[in-house]
Write a protein that holds these residues in place. Structure first.
Motif, PDB file in Angstrom:
ATOM      1  N   VAL A 136      86.150  20.929 -29.801  1.00 29.30           N
ATOM      2  CA  VAL A 136      84.775  20.304 -30.103  1.00 29.30           C
ATOM      3  C   VAL A 136      84.234  21.404 -31.768  1.00 29.30           C
ATOM      4  N   LEU A 137      83.803  20.296 -33.166  1.00 28.87           N
ATOM      5  CA  LEU A 137      83.591  21.462 -34.247  1.00 28.87           C
ATOM      6  C   LEU A 137      82.242  22.129 -34.677  1.00 28.87           C
ATOM      7  N   ALA A 138      82.226  22.791 -35.531  1.00 28.15           N
ATOM      8  CA  ALA A 138      81.570  23.463 -35.874  1.00 28.15           C
ATOM      9  C   ALA A 138      81.847  23.623 -37.362  1.00 28.15           C
ATOM     10  N   LEU A 139      80.384  23.987 -37.522  1.00 27.05           N
ATOM     11  CA  LEU A 139      80.180  24.228 -38.743  1.00 27.05           C
ATOM     12  C   LEU A 139      79.483  26.121 -39.052  1.00 27.05           C
ATOM     13  N   GLU A 140      80.462  26.675 -39.448  1.00 26.86           N
ATOM     14  CA  GLU A 140      79.995  27.883 -39.317  1.00 26.86           C
ATOM     15  C   GLU A 140      79.829  29.147 -41.197  1.00 26.86           C
ATOM     16  N   SER A 141      79.485  29.288 -41.049  1.00 24.19           N
ATOM     17  CA  SER A 141      78.631  30.054 -42.700  1.00 24.19           C
ATOM     18  C   SER A 141      79.725  30.098 -43.556  1.00 24.19           C
TER      19      SER A 141
ATOM     20  N   VAL B 241      79.900  27.482 -49.466  1.00 28.45           N
ATOM     21  CA  VAL B 241      79.896  28.267 -50.691  1.00 28.45           C
ATOM     22  C   VAL B 241      78.083  27.892 -51.303  1.00 28.45           C
ATOM     23  N   GLY B 242      77.812  29.012 -51.306  1.00 28.76           N
ATOM     24  CA  GLY B 242      76.421  28.560 -52.535  1.00 28.76           C
ATOM     25  C   GLY B 242      75.289  28.780 -51.382  1.00 28.76           C
TER      26      GLY B 242
ATOM     27  N   PRO C 237      72.363  20.553 -48.938  1.00 29.51           N
ATOM     28  CA  PRO C 237      71.214  21.274 -48.599  1.00 29.51           C
ATOM     29  C   PRO C 237      69.768  21.185 -48.133  1.00 29.51           C
ATOM     30  N   LEU C 238      69.084  21.785 -47.378  1.00 29.11           N
ATOM     31  CA  LEU C 238      68.545  21.310 -46.886  1.00 29.11           C
ATOM     32  C   LEU C 238      67.288  21.595 -47.670  1.00 29.11           C
TER      33      LEU C 238
ATOM     34  N   ALA D 219      72.372  16.422 -54.055  1.00 29.13           N
ATOM     35  CA  ALA D 219      73.915  16.403 -53.743  1.00 29.13           C
ATOM     36  C   ALA D 219      74.378  16.841 -52.969  1.00 29.13           C
ATOM     37  N   ALA D 220      75.339  15.858 -52.167  1.00 29.32           N
ATOM     38  CA  ALA D 220      76.322  16.536 -51.242  1.00 29.32           C
ATOM     39  C   ALA D 220      77.472  17.543 -51.768  1.00 29.32           C
ATOM     40  N   VAL D 221      77.959  18.090 -50.888  1.00 31.26           N
ATOM     41  CA  VAL D 221      79.345  19.129 -51.431  1.00 31.26           C
ATOM     42  C   VAL D 221      79.595  18.905 -50.094  1.00 31.26           C
TER      43      VAL D 221
END
Lengths: 651, 651
Positions: free
Chosen positions: B566-571, B575-576, B604-605, B624-626
């Motif tokens: 399983v993958l995750a998003l880590e802070s 960037v930004g 960004p939310l 815009a997506a990054v």
């Protein structure tokens, strides 16, 4: 012995005489107490009546049968610790009961209640030690020493509730000869001695004595009490108490009050502390502390409060979560936390004015405080989740229930702080309706009421409020007396009430004013004549509300509100579907009002049977929607075991 | 004193000789133990090496410095209860450590470890009472009496871990003269006497002794132990233990095991009990009990398990939630619960075969068991949430941490069950790779390994597994020996592995077979020749996964997986943007693999600043997506304080 009622206080424009729970030494708005405002019926009037007729007797019955009040008799007889019953904070429930009864006697002239009150006070008095110490759990041979367990002992917490009872009594029946104020003062003097500048440099794990000491200082004029409250607030947040499993955040000993940016830790403790800190800041004119508390209030409201106004996201430590952590199913939202949040909001309202405080109070009252008691006033919710996943189990009517697992209302709890807290709140609710200032009268909550007061300059004002709110959105205020010169009637327009109309009808039937007013505060300034009618028409169409996208736990869901009331979907209203977990709202389907209820259109949630619930997306099957009536959240759980959800999926 | 190693067991096709944690009296598949399977490197080999080189010493160091092992010395010296340290279950950590060391000695020939093992066993032996009783917390003057607190005392739980240590030792070094098996037997005999049919008709609040007694019965051939395990399982669920705050569900005393439909209550207890119940059902040929357990396993997997394979949705009682209650942020997902779930799954796998059990084991191993220890093997996660809202705080390297509030790995906990549990699991992991039956060999987990065993009919089979899995999806199995006749090599094809290819390459390089195989079990039956290569090519492209719509807590979110990970998003990868709570995944944006990582596109939310977070919907602004790289979940929290989420919003 025949019982007679002590004298009622007289109405004056002197703030210090207000018959109200909170009477600051200075404030922007002057509280109008029970001698000036009287709720005469309607939503809250009915609940006050049930409270007076049923809840108070129910609470007293349990305090007796559980042995919590008899603990005082054992203390007086010198037989403790043998036979002591209840948790370490059981004494406080007697004091909250006394406070509720004091307010209730203040609202009416109930001789029987007066006799009961005096009898309980006598039993409390008999248990007080010669030096003023009063607690049935500590200090005797075979018990832990006094003040030896500040983290969990609740000694100061209990005394705080004693002080609040004495304050309520002194405000409602000044100079009464029952002796309660003397008991409170002797205990308060001991507290000031033991915990004063040269005493134990600590404080109670459960805040409560701070606001109580401040108010006792106000009612007695004794500055030591205020200074002691100030000291307790200032000492907190420096890691004085032990580092318990949940950290010192639990009892707000991690960050000083003036440095905190939001409420955190145990939600009741946090709000009681904040309320006490406002009292201290106001009476000591500590603007920096006040400013910190305003910031905490605002951030807590914006990021840590449920749509019901409830607070507390964790069952584990009965605590606030971090920002945006607001799970509906595990919402603790303790009844006492909502009451405490009303206390915090009300104190800022008195000091600052502003409709947002009144908005928050209204939300917590209609959606948590009104949710807790059953219609008969004899069973209660302790926790107020926004999503009930499994039907509850009827509580044993003669037993006690675990506090937070009651998914149906229960008559009493092992930790039973909520029932007497509801009782004292309802019995004093008249004092949260309106305020006055030099310029006029402010209405903060809408209920049928009589308001008889004087403006600061002595001009007498008499108003009758007539409304079926929240069933109906029309509020009529009739001005009874004509006084010389202009004054201002200010009306809170709730934040959700876009499209509100304000109109003024002269006594002769002509329309003096009719205009749209924005959420916030609507003001009518004029030389009112006797018979003038002011109408506020609040829009009561049901509203679909979405959560901030940062609230992860309710993403893809909406809630429905009508006026100040949050609605919910309850399984007993579903046909052909067992559980509220099996439906979604059709997103573009309009709401409908019919048969006195709000109806939504829902469709069964179809998911393929699978042995592992995480898979690549599939297209959902098309299904037909069916209409289903929603229930007012405060009415849920009254039709037997059910499942319920406030936030309804749309995806 | 010079240390010598006791004799290793010999490989035979006799099931009772397997050097494995679980050796049923009968089973569909025969476990291949440490003498038959050896992990030679790769993902798990590295972790086993760290475990052997660092974790075992780290654990022993803490058992000494925390005073938990010295408790035994005090017991032997007769000085208890004075100076006893640790919680009531502290003894068990010594036993789990001994079990880990026993397996580790079984994997190698470490003389130093052998000496340490014997020294610890001597200290344990010295603390045993003449009648076989062994616990440092109960039974002495000044302590609670033996068996007086079955709800919380953990006496039988501790003994269960003692028995498992003795079983590990006897299986890895049969007949060793260290005395551990004798200690265990004396305690087990006492348990059978005290809790037997004529004894105390109760059981331990924390299951564990059931599976341990069953295995001790298997290793010693003593039927009393099996019968006692059977009795403990049968007694449970009849409301024998006290009704604690969280109800009897907490320790599985609300519903008999054979009537339950899903695991519930404390997640470690539930899985340990289920594992023991499978042992009992298998050894007593109780098909009805087995069938109930299969149903519990399936429903728990389908409705009460996190995508990581983790279990336990509540912090409060470390418990399963109800169906679909799977909050990512408050996921408890205790490391020990995942280990216990592997124990339950593995027992059903041995009895039933079937790829789903192997799938579950793989998921729990890669995403919970591998997540707990840091790369250096000296700090651990206790809870394994799927969403970290606030950055963690580095744990004091010399202190102990509260068990579940560590959002960074901590070296030790006040309740420190997880570190030695990870150690014993890694040290015995070779035994979970493969099994045999009359028809051939089954591979359940993919790791570089040497397999040297005999089929049930005595034919010898030698296989070398070569793979970089899960970094790469190719698994190669080389057949080393030629045996007479056909046999079957069975390979688990994970449930997510749509598009897997199976091929067989003859020793001469010609391709004998190349075909697509479906998830489940792929079989190659042939007369294998020395040098034959079997290739399994598992598709390793990253996958976007959606949750069942009944899992409210992650509605409107997706997760990303790659192979079994399983993958995750880590802070720290953003960037930004500071926080993972401030982004959403653009739903139709493809994932990309680049620089050895999987990248997603996030935006960004955007939500308008507001003082109240519930309002009518507004159209979100276009942003815009990054691209942002994802982290393997088991690697998160290794780059300093961060926030993290597995489930990423798309709406």
């Amino acid at each position: 012995m025949s019982t007679t009622l002590p004298t009622r206080p007289q109405n004056t424009a002197d703030v210090s005489d207000a018959v109200a729970p909170v009477v600051p030494r200075r404030s922007a708005l002057r509280p109008l107490g029970l001698s000036e405002v009287r709720i005469t019926g309607g939503f809250w009037g009915e609940r006050q009546s049930v409270n007076a007729r049923h809840t108070l007797a129910h609470v007293l019955g349990r305090l007796e049968s559980e042995g919590w009040l008899p603990n005082f008799d054992r203390a007086a007889a010198g037989t403790l610790p043998e036979g002591r019953r209840g948790r370490e904070f059981a004494d406080s429930e007697i004091y909250k009961y006394l406070e509720a009864v004091a307010w209730e006697i203040g609202r009416g002239d109930d001789l029987e209640l007066e006799a009961t009150f005096r009898a309980v006070v006598r039993r409390v008095a008999a248990a007080q030690e010669p030096d003023g110490y009063l607690n049935t759990q500590f200090g005797r041979p075979g018990q832990q020493p006094r003040w030896s367990d500040l983290e969990w002992g609740h000694e100061l917490y209990c005394l705080g509730h004693l002080f609040q009872a004495a304050v309520a009594r002194e405000r409602t029946r000044p100079g009464a000869d029952d002796g309660l104020l003397g008991i409170a003062r002797r205990s308060a003097d001991l507290v000031c001695e033991v915990f004063g500048p040269a005493g134990i440099a600590a404080f109670c794990g459960h805040p409560e004595v701070e606001t109580a000491l401040a108010e006792l200082g106000r009612v007695t004029g004794e500055p030591r009490y205020t200074r002691q409250a100030e000291l307790f607030v200032a000492r907190r947040g420096h890691e004085t108490l032990a580092d318990i499993e949940w950290g010192r955040t639990y009892f707000q000993d991690d960050v000083p009050v003036r440095e905190a940016t939001a409420l955190s830790g145990h939600a009741v403790r946090a709000n009681y502390l904040a309320a006490g800190a406002v009292d201290v800041a106001v009476d000591t004119e500590d603007e920096a502390l006040l400013q910190a508390l305003r910031g905490q209030w605002a951030r807590t409201r914006a990021r840590r409060t449920y749509i019901t106004g409830g607070q507390g996201s964790h069952h584990q430590d009965e605590a606030f979560g971090v920002d945006w952590e607001l799970p509906p199913d595990r919402a603790y939202s303790e009844t006492c936390a909502a009451i405490a949040s009303v206390m915090f909001s009300w104190r800022l309202l008195l000091n600052d004015g502003g409709a947002a405080y009144g908005d928050s109070i209204e939300r917590a009252l209609f959606n948590v405080v009104a949710t807790s008691p059953a219609a008969d006033g004899k069973s209660f919710f302790y926790a107020n989740p926004l999503h009930q996943r499994v039907p509850g189990v009827e509580a044993d009517p003669d037993g006690t229930s675990p506090r937070a697992s009651s998914s149906l209302r229960a008559p009493w709890f092992e930790v039973s702080c909520c029932p007497p807290n509801v009782a004292r709140t309802l019995a004093s609710l008249d004092a949260y309706i309106a305020t006055a200032d030099a310029d006029g009268i402010q209405l903060h909550q809408y209920a049928p009421a009589e308001i008889r007061t004087a403006l600061d300059d002595g001009r007498h004002v008499s108003l009758d409020v007539d409304t079926a709110y929240p069933a109906d959105g029309r509020v009529q205020i009739r001005v009874n007396d004509e006084v010389e010169g202009e004054w201002t009637l200010s009306l809170r327009v709730p934040h959700w009430a876009e499209g509100t109309r304000l109109s003024v009808e002269n006594a002769d039937g002509t329309i003096a004013l009719s205009e749209a007013v924005a959420p916030g505060t609507a003001r009518v300034r004029r030389a009112f004549r006797s018979g003038d009618l002011v109408h506020l028409d609040l829009p009561m169409a049901p509203r679909v509300v979405t959560p901030d996208p940062r609230i992860d736990a309710v993403r893809g869901c909406v809630a429905v509100e009508r006026g100040p009331e949050v609605l919910a979907l309850e399984s007993v209203d579903l046909v052909g579907i067992d559980d509220v977990g099996e439906v979604r709202l059709l997103g573009d389907a309009p709401l409908e009002e019919r048969d006195g209820r709000v109806w939504a259109r829902v469709a069964p949630l179809v998911s393929p049977p699978q042995d592992w619930p995480y898979a690549p997306a599939t297209e959902p099957a098309t299904v037909a929607a069916v209409p289903v009536p929603l229930v007012t959240y405060h009415d849920w759980g009254n039709r037997g075991p059910s499942t319920m959800r406030v936030w309804i999926p749309t995806v």
